[in-house]
Scaffold this active site. Structure first.
Site, mmCIF file in Angstrom:
data_model
loop_
_atom_site.group_PDB
_atom_site.id
_atom_site.type_symbol
_atom_site.label_atom_id
_atom_site.label_comp_id
_atom_site.label_asym_id
_atom_site.label_seq_id
_atom_site.Cartn_x
_atom_site.Cartn_y
_atom_site.Cartn_z
ATOM 1 N N VAL A 164 -6.436 -12.797 -29.325
ATOM 2 C CA VAL A 164 -6.246 -12.502 -30.826
ATOM 3 C C VAL A 164 -6.269 -10.786 -30.949
ATOM 4 O O VAL A 164 -7.001 -10.166 -30.753
ATOM 5 C CB VAL A 164 -7.443 -12.900 -31.555
ATOM 6 C CG1 VAL A 164 -7.035 -12.810 -33.303
ATOM 7 C CG2 VAL A 164 -7.223 -14.653 -31.413
ATOM 8 N N ASP A 182 5.303 -5.304 -29.360
ATOM 9 C CA ASP A 182 5.488 -5.059 -30.535
ATOM 10 C C ASP A 182 6.314 -3.766 -30.918
ATOM 11 O O ASP A 182 7.054 -3.365 -30.005
ATOM 12 C CB ASP A 182 4.138 -4.564 -31.153
ATOM 13 C CG ASP A 182 3.581 -3.189 -30.431
ATOM 14 O OD1 ASP A 182 4.374 -2.605 -29.579
ATOM 15 O OD2 ASP A 182 2.634 -2.804 -31.107
ATOM 16 N N ARG A 207 6.509 -12.037 -26.305
ATOM 17 C CA ARG A 207 7.352 -10.797 -26.052
ATOM 18 C C ARG A 207 8.536 -10.665 -26.934
ATOM 19 O O ARG A 207 9.366 -11.913 -27.199
ATOM 20 C CB ARG A 207 7.858 -10.654 -24.460
ATOM 21 C CG ARG A 207 6.498 -10.718 -23.562
ATOM 22 C CD ARG A 207 5.593 -9.541 -23.588
ATOM 23 N NE ARG A 207 6.518 -8.232 -23.304
ATOM 24 C CZ ARG A 207 5.747 -6.908 -23.273
ATOM 25 N NH1 ARG A 207 4.582 -7.128 -23.441
ATOM 26 N NH2 ARG A 207 6.495 -5.989 -23.094
ATOM 27 N N LYS A 230 0.789 -1.373 0.054
ATOM 28 C CA LYS A 230 0.025 -0.032 -0.044
ATOM 29 C C LYS A 230 0.899 1.155 -0.032
ATOM 30 O O LYS A 230 0.336 2.364 -0.207
ATOM 31 C CB LYS A 230 -1.002 0.148 1.254
ATOM 32 C CG LYS A 230 -2.243 -0.580 0.796
ATOM 33 C CD LYS A 230 -3.244 -0.870 2.265
ATOM 34 C CE LYS A 230 -3.226 0.386 3.138
ATOM 35 N NZ LYS A 230 -3.964 -0.332 4.237
ATOM 36 N N LYS A 249 -6.343 -7.988 -0.610
ATOM 37 C CA LYS A 249 -6.038 -8.928 -1.547
ATOM 38 C C LYS A 249 -4.724 -9.662 -1.553
ATOM 39 O O LYS A 249 -4.486 -10.942 -1.707
ATOM 40 C CB LYS A 249 -6.587 -8.698 -3.033
ATOM 41 C CG LYS A 249 -8.163 -8.481 -3.097
ATOM 42 C CD LYS A 249 -8.267 -8.281 -4.598
ATOM 43 C CE LYS A 249 -9.980 -8.227 -4.805
ATOM 44 N NZ LYS A 249 -10.618 -6.999 -4.223
ATOM 45 N N ASP A 282 7.018 -0.248 -32.142
ATOM 46 C CA ASP A 282 6.403 1.011 -32.442
ATOM 47 C C ASP A 282 7.254 1.881 -33.288
ATOM 48 O O ASP A 282 8.235 2.405 -32.664
ATOM 49 C CB ASP A 282 5.930 1.613 -31.367
ATOM 50 C CG ASP A 282 4.862 0.595 -30.564
ATOM 51 O OD1 ASP A 282 3.823 0.542 -31.036
ATOM 52 O OD2 ASP A 282 5.264 0.289 -29.462
ATOM 53 N N ILE A 319 -9.490 -8.575 -32.011
ATOM 54 C CA ILE A 319 -10.569 -9.116 -30.996
ATOM 55 C C ILE A 319 -10.574 -8.350 -29.587
ATOM 56 O O ILE A 319 -9.734 -8.885 -28.812
ATOM 57 C CB ILE A 319 -10.699 -10.650 -30.835
ATOM 58 C CG1 ILE A 319 -10.662 -11.309 -32.177
ATOM 59 C CG2 ILE A 319 -11.964 -10.984 -30.102
ATOM 60 C CD1 ILE A 319 -11.102 -12.762 -32.296
ATOM 61 N N VAL A 357 -1.550 1.547 -5.148
ATOM 62 C CA VAL A 357 -1.972 0.287 -4.388
ATOM 63 C C VAL A 357 -2.982 0.866 -3.232
ATOM 64 O O VAL A 357 -2.449 1.429 -2.459
ATOM 65 C CB VAL A 357 -0.944 -0.437 -3.888
ATOM 66 C CG1 VAL A 357 -1.498 -1.977 -3.106
ATOM 67 C CG2 VAL A 357 -0.095 -1.012 -5.184
ATOM 68 N N SER A 415 7.421 0.650 -25.437
ATOM 69 C CA SER A 415 8.081 0.116 -24.217
ATOM 70 C C SER A 415 9.627 0.117 -24.592
ATOM 71 O O SER A 415 10.438 0.248 -23.537
ATOM 72 C CB SER A 415 7.738 -1.146 -24.002
ATOM 73 O OG SER A 415 7.723 -1.879 -25.301
HETATM 74 P P1 8DG Z 1 4.190 -3.122 -25.148
HETATM 75 O O1 8DG Z 1 3.980 -3.098 -26.714
HETATM 76 O O2 8DG Z 1 5.606 -3.743 -25.026
HETATM 77 O O3 8DG Z 1 3.062 -4.120 -24.519
HETATM 78 O O4 8DG Z 1 4.101 -1.827 -24.443
HETATM 79 P P2 8DG Z 1 3.810 -0.221 -25.104
HETATM 80 O O5 8DG Z 1 4.749 -0.145 -26.215
HETATM 81 O O6 8DG Z 1 3.924 0.462 -24.001
HETATM 82 O O7 8DG Z 1 2.148 -0.178 -25.505
HETATM 83 P P3 8DG Z 1 1.443 -0.191 -26.929
HETATM 84 O O8 8DG Z 1 0.091 -0.488 -26.967
HETATM 85 O O9 8DG Z 1 2.186 -0.511 -28.037
HETATM 86 O O10 8DG Z 1 1.433 1.398 -27.334
HETATM 87 C C1 8DG Z 1 2.380 2.372 -27.202
HETATM 88 C C2 8DG Z 1 2.180 3.513 -26.618
HETATM 89 O O11 8DG Z 1 1.051 4.163 -27.083
HETATM 90 C C3 8DG Z 1 1.936 3.445 -25.226
HETATM 91 O O12 8DG Z 1 2.964 3.179 -24.372
HETATM 92 C C4 8DG Z 1 1.239 4.753 -24.972
HETATM 93 C C5 8DG Z 1 0.480 5.243 -25.994
HETATM 94 N N1 8DG Z 1 -0.959 4.813 -25.969
HETATM 95 C C6 8DG Z 1 -1.751 5.410 -24.792
HETATM 96 N N2 8DG Z 1 -2.972 5.010 -24.884
HETATM 97 C C7 8DG Z 1 -3.140 4.253 -26.248
HETATM 98 C C8 8DG Z 1 -3.787 3.506 -26.770
HETATM 99 O O13 8DG Z 1 -5.299 3.456 -26.077
HETATM 100 N N3 8DG Z 1 -3.675 2.643 -27.820
HETATM 101 C C9 8DG Z 1 -2.607 2.572 -28.307
HETATM 102 N N4 8DG Z 1 -2.208 1.802 -29.306
HETATM 103 N N5 8DG Z 1 -1.512 3.452 -27.441
HETATM 104 C C10 8DG Z 1 -1.660 4.183 -26.624
HETATM 105 O O14 8DG Z 1 -1.169 6.034 -24.050
HETATM 106 CA CA CA Z 2 4.554 -1.427 -28.079
HETATM 107 CA CA CA Z 3 1.784 -0.687 -30.647
#
Ligand code: 8DG
Ligand code: CA
Ligand code: CA
Length: 337
Positions: free
Chosen positions: A103, A190, A149, A60, A72, A192, A106, A65, A180
């Site tokens: 998926v 993914d 991942r 907490k 929990k 980006d 979906i 948190v 990320s």
């Molecule tokens: P990951 O792919 O490793 O799971 O994480 P990520 O890179 O942080 O997530 P992402 O789904 O690929 O989205 C990239 C960034 O886009 C995310 O860090 C912040 C921004 N983003 C938001 N809201 C949303 C949303 O609703 N959809 C998407 N596609 N991106 C968003 O802040």
């Molecule tokens: Ca991403």
């Molecule tokens: Ca993405």
């Protein structure tokens, strides 16, 4: 959005898995976004904690948190499980929906519809591809691959090839991997990619962005780096990439890649937004509102006294955004919550 990671490498992975299950349940079955976010936020706070948590009271102390989640955690730590999670696991609709929402394409609404149509397993999904749109069909095709991942080093290898392909199209295109990866994550859901071009401004014709993006996508497709498309619009391409392999081994994993083109004058607001994390974006937007600004993926604007936002403020780097709102700059690696 890409499916979220579980904090496998955290000393508190058991607690994180529990919170993740509760979050998914709220999203898929109860369709409660606020509760989903509460669990996710707590999960992220705990996943970022480097030592083993030994009590709800200790948890907490972390931002995000609260009392109920603390209780929990106590139950989980003393009994090794949570009654509520056990019930959720016995809920057939939740099990099916969790599977279907793995998926890409979906979401909870589509999953609910498929479930109502009697589809509860992947085999049933594969036998009912006519119920799916193009994006979802590709999602089924690469389901196993997409749920793995991507190691950071592989993102780097993919990006080297993507960067070379971009440069071939036009030397002046600027590009970056955000999400990320830019936050320093060891594994990513993914890839980006953001691109911009000095000749493409927000006043330019939409067709201009479409043309740059199309040329990039066509070039990367012709060299077999991009191998399938989920969707391809004027400013956003969502697709599938794979590292070429000399041996053409069937074990090569197909990865999700998003490529977005952003006008140069909006590039840094876009970069900030698409670097995330979503929780960091939310807290930064809240700070903006407190300071009388409004921030989105396109612009930062000062709110007028009548509550109407003014002109886009001139932004030449991410740091400008922090400076305008009087916030200390946060390095991408530290943009967690
Ligand atoms: P990951 O792919 O490793 O799971 O994480 P990520 O890179 O942080 O997530 P992402 O789904 O690929 O989205 C990239 C960034 O886009 C995310 O860090 C912040 C921004 N983003 C938001 N809201 C949303 C949303 O609703 N959809 C998407 N596609 N991106 C968003 O802040
Ligand atoms: Ca991403
Ligand atoms: Ca993405």
């Amino acid at each position: 959005m890409a499916k979220r990671k579980l904090a496998d490498d955290s000393p508190n992975s058991g607690i994180c898995d529990m919170l993740n299950e509760l979050a998914e349940y709220e999203k898929n079955i109860n369709r409660s976004t606020p509760k989903f976010k509460v669990y996710k936020k707590a999960m992220q706070a705990i996943a970022g904690h480097s030592t083993k948590i030994t009590s709800g009271a200790e948890a907490k102390k972390l931002d995000g948190v609260g009392t109920k989640i603390g209780e929990k955690i106590d139950e989980f730590l003393s009994t090794g499980k949570l009654e509520r999670v056990e019930k959720i696991r016995a809920d057939e609709s939740h099990v099916a929906m969790s599977l279907l929402t793995k998926v890409t394409g979906i979401g909870p609404a589509a999953a609910q519809k498929l479930y109502k149509d009697g589809i509860t397993s992947l085999d049933e999904l594969r036998n009912n591809l006519d119920k799916l749109n193009h994006h979802q069909k590709i999602g089924v095709k690469y389901l196993n691959d997409f749920n793995q991942r991507i190691p950071r080093e592989e993102v780097e290898d993919i990006f080297k090839l993507v960067a070379a392909g971009i440069k071939e199209v036009d030397e002046k295109i600027e590009y970056k991997v955000c999400g990320s990866y830019r936050r320093g994550a060891a594994t990513c859901g993914d890839v980006d990619v953001l691109i911009t071009h000095p000749d493409y401004m927000s006043q330019s014709l939409k067709s201009k962005s479409g043309l740059f993006l199309k040329r990039v996508v066509d070039n990367l497709s012709s060299s077999n780096i991009l191998i399938d498309t989920l969707s391809h619009g004027e400013s956003k391409y969502m697709g599938v990439c794979v590292l070429p392999s000399a041996t053409d081994s069937p074990t090569r994993i197909h990865r999700r890649i998003d490529i977005r083109i952003i006008p140069k004058d909006q590039y840094f607001c876009g970069l900030l937004y698409f670097t995330g994390s979503d929780t960091f974006n939310q807290s930064m937007r809240a700070k903006c509102l407190e300071e009388g600004f409004t921030l989105n993926e396109y612009s930062l604007r000062k709110m007028g006294s009548t509550g109407v936002p003014g002109e886009h403020l001139p932004i030449t780097c991410e740091r400008d955004i922090f400076d305008f709102i009087g916030m200390d700059y946060v390095e991408p690696e530290d943009r967690k919550s």
